[in-house]
Design a protein around this motif. Structure first.
Motif, PDB file in Angstrom:
ATOM      1  N   THR A  93       0.825  -1.204   0.000  1.00  0.00           N
ATOM      2  CA  THR A  93       0.000   0.000   0.000  1.00  0.00           C
ATOM      3  C   THR A  93       0.863   1.259   0.000  1.00  0.00           C
ATOM      4  O   THR A  93       0.590   2.218  -0.732  1.00  0.00           O
ATOM      5  CB  THR A  93      -0.956  -0.026   1.212  1.00  0.00           C
ATOM      6  OG1 THR A  93      -1.801  -1.179   1.074  1.00  0.00           O
ATOM      7  CG2 THR A  93      -1.796   1.224   1.283  1.00  0.00           C
ATOM      8  N   ASP A 124      -8.176  -3.779  -1.895  1.00  0.00           N
ATOM      9  CA  ASP A 124      -8.103  -4.398  -0.567  1.00  0.00           C
ATOM     10  C   ASP A 124      -9.252  -3.888   0.300  1.00  0.00           C
ATOM     11  O   ASP A 124      -9.381  -2.674   0.495  1.00  0.00           O
ATOM     12  CB  ASP A 124      -6.746  -4.047   0.070  1.00  0.00           C
ATOM     13  CG  ASP A 124      -6.488  -4.817   1.361  1.00  0.00           C
ATOM     14  OD1 ASP A 124      -7.463  -5.236   2.026  1.00  0.00           O
ATOM     15  OD2 ASP A 124      -5.307  -5.000   1.703  1.00  0.00           O
ATOM     16  N   ASP A 141      -3.674  -1.656  -6.009  1.00  0.00           N
ATOM     17  CA  ASP A 141      -3.166  -2.136  -4.716  1.00  0.00           C
ATOM     18  C   ASP A 141      -3.889  -3.439  -4.361  1.00  0.00           C
ATOM     19  O   ASP A 141      -5.088  -3.425  -4.085  1.00  0.00           O
ATOM     20  CB  ASP A 141      -3.414  -1.076  -3.630  1.00  0.00           C
ATOM     21  CG  ASP A 141      -2.764  -1.466  -2.298  1.00  0.00           C
ATOM     22  OD1 ASP A 141      -1.725  -2.147  -2.317  1.00  0.00           O
ATOM     23  OD2 ASP A 141      -3.320  -1.078  -1.245  1.00  0.00           O
TER      24      ASP A 141
END
Ligand code: ADP
Ligand code: MG
Length: 261
Positions: free
Chosen positions: A17, A40, A130
């Motif tokens: 991240t 995520d 991500d």
């Protein structure tokens, strides 16, 4: 047309991240148009880009379930605009955890993100995804959408072991779902040159993976860890810090690598 990259590593806490949001900000800083996609359910990349995950009108969840387009769901943080390194965010929150189950019975379930990104690909130079720390349907959607994978890794003993698993997974995805997928590079993060083991693992990485290892090394730097609590990437929070400068250097390296492809 945008080049699309997943930031992936099935281990948690390895800097995925941090790399995604700081590379996004670094690329924006050097004049690239960027979309950051948070895949995520923790929504850390969303919050770390100055977007409140609890206030999203539409998120990646809606995009995967095809109840929203990316053009409708993307947002930009005022904080990043004010800092002159703004990028668009397709945000995530806890709702996304349910997508895994809801996608089980739908058609083209691993290609939903790819189709949605195709509609906005002309708006960007880079799209960064991500990924969560697992090989789930979410990560698979990321890997099916991407031209390449960036793997952030800490230079520790077990890092090499995890890398073999990840590379095998990428090979399988390439064989079955996305023939374009390639490992673009390994990024050494949270690096402390004073630790002999880290230096040794770094040397091993370069020996085995040669030009797949990015030249830029991201140091361990507390400013990068502090930035998320201010809702901005380290590149915005403290541009003069060693960590921020390393990520801007990495952004330039990425631009150069892509130009050479
Ligand atoms: P992941 O997304 O892989 O789970 P994160 O990017 O959230 O990993 O990083 C895990 C933790 O390490 C976070 O607390 C983050 O702030 C911290 N961190 C990441 N990179 C650095 C760095 N270069 N220097 C110091 N702390 C870092
Ligand atoms: Mg993460």
């Amino acid at each position: 047309m945008a080049r699309i990259f997943c930031i992936a590593n099935q281990k948690g806490g390895v800097g995925k991240t941090t790399t995604t949001v700081n590379l996004a900000a670094g690329l924006a800083k050097v004049g690239q148009r960027v979309l950051m996609v948070d895949l995520d359910p923790q929504g850390n990349a969303t919050m770390g880009s100055g977007v409140d995950k609890r206030q999203l009108k539409a998120s990646i969840y809606d995009v995967l379930l095809e109840s929203s387009s990316i053009a409708e769901a993307r947002v930009t943080s005022d904080k990043l605009v004010a800092a002159g390194c703004s990028y668009d965010v397709l945000g995530a929150n806890r709702e996304l955890a349910g997508a895994e189950v809801e996608l089980v019975d739908v058609e083209r379930r691993e290609r939903r993100l790819k189709s949605a990104l195709a509609e906005v690909a002309d708006d960007y130079d880079f799209i960064l995804i991500d990924c969560p720390p697992s090989l789930s349907m979410l990560t698979l959607n990321g890997l099916c959408s991407a031209h390449g994978v960036l793997v952030p890794m800490q230079c520790e003993y077990f890092a090499l072991e995890g890398l073999t698993d990840l590379i095998n997974t990428i090979k399988q995805v390439r064989a079955n779902m996305n023939k374009d997928l390639a490992v673009i590079g390994l990024l050494r993060v949270m690096f402390d040159p004073r630790i002999t083991l880290q230096q040794q693992v770094s040397d091993q990485l370069k020996e085995h993976f040669t030009d797949k290892v990015f030249d830029t090394v991201i140091p361990r730097n507390v400013r990068l860890a502090e930035a998320p609590s201010y809702g901005v990437p380290g590149v915005v929070f403290d541009p003069a810090s060693k960590g921020a400068q390393a990520y801007v250097a990495f952004a330039r390296e990425m631009v150069a690598r892509i130009a050479a492809l």
